[in-house]
Design a protein around this motif. Structure first.
Motif, PDB file in Angstrom:
ATOM      1  N   GLU A 119     -23.973  83.342  53.607  1.00 36.08           N
ATOM      2  CA  GLU A 119     -22.897  83.274  54.719  1.00 36.08           C
ATOM      3  C   GLU A 119     -21.652  82.666  54.114  1.00 36.08           C
ATOM      4  O   GLU A 119     -21.607  81.675  53.386  1.00 36.08           O
ATOM      5  CB  GLU A 119     -23.477  82.546  55.833  1.00 36.08           C
ATOM      6  N   ARG A 148     -17.590  81.601  55.530  1.00 39.59           N
ATOM      7  CA  ARG A 148     -16.758  81.284  56.606  1.00 39.59           C
ATOM      8  C   ARG A 148     -15.371  81.702  56.074  1.00 39.59           C
ATOM      9  O   ARG A 148     -14.567  81.064  55.188  1.00 39.59           O
ATOM     10  CB  ARG A 148     -16.904  79.799  57.234  1.00 39.59           C
ATOM     11  N   ASP A 190     -14.867  81.495  61.156  1.00 41.03           N
ATOM     12  CA  ASP A 190     -15.744  82.293  61.815  1.00 41.03           C
ATOM     13  C   ASP A 190     -16.814  82.751  60.461  1.00 41.03           C
ATOM     14  O   ASP A 190     -16.375  82.812  59.372  1.00 41.03           O
ATOM     15  CB  ASP A 190     -15.139  83.732  62.126  1.00 41.03           C
ATOM     16  N   SER A 191     -18.091  83.313  60.883  1.00 34.83           N
ATOM     17  CA  SER A 191     -19.040  83.432  59.980  1.00 34.83           C
ATOM     18  C   SER A 191     -19.109  85.001  59.628  1.00 34.83           C
ATOM     19  O   SER A 191     -19.124  85.539  60.545  1.00 34.83           O
ATOM     20  CB  SER A 191     -20.398  82.869  60.358  1.00 34.83           C
ATOM     21  N   TYR A 192     -19.522  85.127  58.413  1.00 32.77           N
ATOM     22  CA  TYR A 192     -19.801  86.587  57.863  1.00 32.77           C
ATOM     23  C   TYR A 192     -20.867  86.377  56.831  1.00 32.77           C
ATOM     24  O   TYR A 192     -20.969  85.736  55.848  1.00 32.77           O
ATOM     25  CB  TYR A 192     -18.408  87.280  57.155  1.00 32.77           C
ATOM     26  N   ASP A 241     -19.257  91.057  59.567  1.00 34.01           N
ATOM     27  CA  ASP A 241     -19.359  90.149  60.637  1.00 34.01           C
ATOM     28  C   ASP A 241     -20.625  89.828  61.410  1.00 34.01           C
ATOM     29  O   ASP A 241     -20.990  90.594  62.155  1.00 34.01           O
ATOM     30  CB  ASP A 241     -17.966  90.809  61.985  1.00 34.01           C
ATOM     31  N   LYS A 242     -20.733  88.260  61.622  1.00 30.74           N
ATOM     32  CA  LYS A 242     -21.925  88.043  62.298  1.00 30.74           C
ATOM     33  C   LYS A 242     -22.005  88.335  63.832  1.00 30.74           C
ATOM     34  O   LYS A 242     -23.073  88.577  64.433  1.00 30.74           O
ATOM     35  CB  LYS A 242     -22.301  86.634  61.949  1.00 30.74           C
ATOM     36  N   ASP A 243     -20.870  88.450  64.071  1.00 30.08           N
ATOM     37  CA  ASP A 243     -20.752  88.771  65.851  1.00 30.08           C
ATOM     38  C   ASP A 243     -21.505  90.328  66.150  1.00 30.08           C
ATOM     39  O   ASP A 243     -22.050  90.244  67.024  1.00 30.08           O
ATOM     40  CB  ASP A 243     -19.398  89.074  66.105  1.00 30.08           C
ATOM     41  N   ARG A 295     -15.400  89.796  68.595  1.00 28.71           N
ATOM     42  CA  ARG A 295     -14.702  88.805  69.293  1.00 28.71           C
ATOM     43  C   ARG A 295     -13.342  88.410  68.456  1.00 28.71           C
ATOM     44  O   ARG A 295     -12.761  87.299  69.398  1.00 28.71           O
ATOM     45  CB  ARG A 295     -15.723  87.828  69.668  1.00 28.71           C
ATOM     46  N   HIS A 296     -13.327  88.389  67.259  1.00 31.47           N
ATOM     47  CA  HIS A 296     -12.410  87.809  66.795  1.00 31.47           C
ATOM     48  C   HIS A 296     -11.750  88.660  65.542  1.00 31.47           C
ATOM     49  O   HIS A 296     -12.351  89.523  65.004  1.00 31.47           O
ATOM     50  CB  HIS A 296     -12.794  86.400  65.995  1.00 31.47           C
ATOM     51  N   THR A 309     -10.222  94.639  63.842  1.00 32.74           N
ATOM     52  CA  THR A 309     -10.991  94.272  62.927  1.00 32.74           C
ATOM     53  C   THR A 309     -10.840  95.528  61.502  1.00 32.74           C
ATOM     54  O   THR A 309     -10.031  96.366  61.808  1.00 32.74           O
ATOM     55  CB  THR A 309     -12.637  94.159  63.273  1.00 32.74           C
TER      56      THR A 309
END
Length: 661
Positions: free
Chosen positions: A76, A78, A82-84, A100-102, A119-120, A186
């Motif tokens: 992972e 950041r 935000d995490s990817y 994207d982890k989302d 979300r981001h 995105t």
């Protein structure tokens, strides 16, 4: 005394190298400041580094390029807080693939996997990262009154949500009247967008989960460091660091220390001593063998010649395996100038193709298969053997390949110099009116002939497209990439990553049963026919949303008696009555090939039979399909009043009646 085995000479020759290698192995340094690491299947190397939990100030790479290895071995990173997930790192091309982890998190709802909530925005901050040219932005607008025509409605998200591909000339002012409560931008890979069109409203989750690419620019060159036996590192204030095996650091590369010089002198002296002893032993054995040879006489020489002839016909020693020529990796590496990007001819779902010149003067095309995609080597070689024995004047000849002894698997084909049909229709070699209709008809007939041969050989091409139809200098067709999917795993549980077809050409039924058949090749060939008629690409996201896929556009134009809007105006459709009849007949044939129901499509044999009849002027009674009373003429004149199923039924009846005459 027993005669020494001939191979003992080779073992003796290798002895000094064992003694040379032992001291080096015993003094291997683990570089405690910068350990090499692998998280799952992803190797982490400079300029990236692993956050080990004890210290987050490692000097192993760029600031902000630290990677966490999760307990389930998923790397992972950041970006902007935000995490990817890191899918892969490509040091050679300086690219990293992220998701994207989302969009990987399963959320509550009726279809959590099909409807992820972004979300981001992606925030690269000041990191030395850029988006690659393969990316395209997606904008999600949430809580809108309604969705405009240039956007796609996503019904599974809250209230009314819209999705827009950000390359169609719109801007934020166009959204003012729709009163959306929020938006998120995105990025995704452009080819993934094309792959899942036109059903983006239900497949956007698959596109997001395939991730996107970023590329970094190297602020320093660590080649000197690695060539000198060091490992690259980076200090946030001091800049580049080269970690050396003796525990020291340097600014660019590791110079030999006094200790290393002494070690090399000792090793050299030892090697010299062993070399002298070795020569003495070899000379003794050689003299002894010479004396024995004299006593054997002519019978020995006869047996020796027979043995030599036998070894010359040994396929393994002659660079062949089951009839397939085996190339050395180093030979192909040099032939392509070390896979220089300037020698690149193109790439696809299976690998990248490079132009190369062999030592014997032959110009070849070398396909470099993507890593970790091929089956086990023995099965791979068997499949290559099958493909190499397919011989047809309209198929590209497969010369051979490398083996598991090489660094990677490469396929070697004959080189076709005049580019692809796609190049001549709408690519770099295209110009209005340059590709005449008679040439296009020959291309269609020769391509169909090659596919008929493949189907008769129980080989489904699986990726028929104008980019895989090559042309020589006399515009003779050479179909490429046939049967390549036999070399790759076909796991229906991972269909998103299996190379099966190309967007715009894929059989619609593939998304239901995940199987490609002979009739799937027929569908793809129908798209090729439409390209030959229209000179338009199979997929173009700049066209109207209902016409992004050329197949959809063609079906609509033919059904609505608007074929003239589809045809390339430089072909003579409006000025030459014979050409008009031929194009109309080919368009009707393409219509049948593009039927959603596989059973409604003709076979490739029937397609070839019809094309040959069109090429010959449709003058025989057996193929009387263009006169004023034929069923197909009626279909072309009144297709807008009929459903595709009724047209298919009428076409089948017409084919049966004409073929029985």
């Amino acid at each position: 005394m027993t005669e020494p085995h001939p191979h003992s000479h080779f073992l003796l020759l290798l002895l000094p190298f064992f003694f040379i290698a032992l001291p080096a192995a015993s003094n291997d340094t683990t570089y405690p400041n910068c350990p090499s690491y692998k998280c799952g299947d992803v190797p982490i190397s400079y300029p990236f580094w692993i956050i080990d939990g004890e210290s987050t100030t490692q000097f192993c790479g760029y600031q902000g390029f630290g990677i966490n290895c999760s307990p389930i071995l998923i790397p992972e990173i950041r970006l902007g807080g935000d995490s990817y997930d890191v899918q892969w790192i490509f040091p050679e091309s300086s690219k990293i693939s992220l998701v994207d982890k989302d969009v990987l998190t399963v959320l509550p709802g009726p279809n959590p996997d099909k409807c992820p909530r972004v979300r981001h925005r992606i925030n690269l901050e000041s990191l030395p990262l850029n988006y690659t040219s393969h990316n395209v932005n997606l904008t999600f607008h949430f809580g809108c009154n309604e969705c405009p025509d240039f956007a796609t409605e996503i019904r599974c998200l809250e209230r009314k949500s819209c999705l827009q591909i950000m390359n169609n000339g719109t801007d934020e002012e166009d959204w003012n009247e729709f009163s959306c409560t929020g938006d998120v931008v995105t990025t995704v890979i452009r080819d993934h967008i094309n792959r899942f069109l036109p059903n983006l409203s239900t497949t956007f989750g698959d596109v997001l989960r395939l991730g996107f690419e970023l590329e970094w620019w190297r602020m320093d060159d660590c080649d000197k460091c690695e060539e000198s036996g060091g490992r690259c590192g980076h200090h946030n204030t001091a800049g580049f660091i080269c970690f050396c095996s003796d525990g020291t650091t340097n600014k660019d590369h590791c110079k030999d220390s006094e200790k290393n010089v002494k070690k090399k002198v000792i090793i050299s002296l030892c090697s010299a001593v062993f070399g002298i002893l070795l020569m003495c032993v070899v000379f003794y054995i050689w003299r002894r063998r010479q004396n024995k040879r004299r006593s054997y006489g002519s019978s020995y020489r006869s047996r020796n010649i027979s043995s030599f002839t036998s070894s010359m016909t040994d396929p393994e020693k002659n660079g062949a395996y089951h009839g397939v020529q085996i190339f050395k990796y180093r030979e192909l590496e040099k032939a392509t100038n070390y896979f220089d990007s300037r020698n690149e001819l193109g790439d696809g779902g299976f690998g990248t193709v490079y132009e190369g010149k062999l030592k014997d003067g032959r110009v070849v095309a070398v396909k470099r298969l993507y890593e970790n995609n091929y089956k086990r080597v023995e099965q791979f070689m068997n499949e290559v053997g099958i493909l190499a024995h397919l011989r047809h004047r309209n198929l590209v000849s497969l010369y051979g390949c490398t083996t598991h002894h090489s660094r990677e698997l490469l396929l070697v084909y004959e080189y076709i110099s005049n580019g692809t049909v796609a190049d001549h229709l709408h690519g770099e070699k295209s110009s209005p009116g340059s590709l005449k209709w008679t040439t296009r008809m020959s291309i269609a007939v020769e391509t169909a002939s090659a596919l008929v041969y493949l189907h008769a050989s129980d080989v489904v091409h699986r990726d028929v497209k104008t980019n895989n139809i090559l042309l020589d200098n006399s515009f003779t067709v050479k179909v490429a990439d046939f049967g390549l999917s036999r070399l790759f795993p076909n796991n229906v549980t991972h269909v998103s990553t299996a190379p099966q077809g190309t967007p715009g050409y894929v059989d619609p039924e593939y998304h239901e049963c995940y199987q490609l058949t002979n009739k799937s090749d027929v569908y793809s060939f129908g798209v090729v026919l439409v390209e030959l008629i229209s000179s338009k690409p199979a997929v173009d996201i700049t066209r109207h949303r209902h016409e992004i896929n050329l197949s959809s556009m063609a079906l609509s134009k033919i059904q609505n008696d608007a074929l003239h809007e589809l045809v390339d105006p430089h072909l003579g459709y409006d000025t030459d009555n014979e050409i008009r009849k031929m194009i109309s007949a080919v368009a009707e044939l393409a219509f049948q090939c593009l039927q959603n129901d596989r059973d409604s499509r003709p076979s490739m044999d029937e397609v070839l039979e019809c094309l040959v009849a069109v090429q010959n002027g449709m003058s025989s009674n057996k193929h009387n399909m263009l006169d004023g009373t034929s069923d197909d003429a009626v279909l072309l004149n009144h297709s807008q009043d009929m459903s595709p199923d009724s047209v298919a039924a009428a076409w089948s009846t017409s084919t049966l009646s004409t073929s029985s005459g």
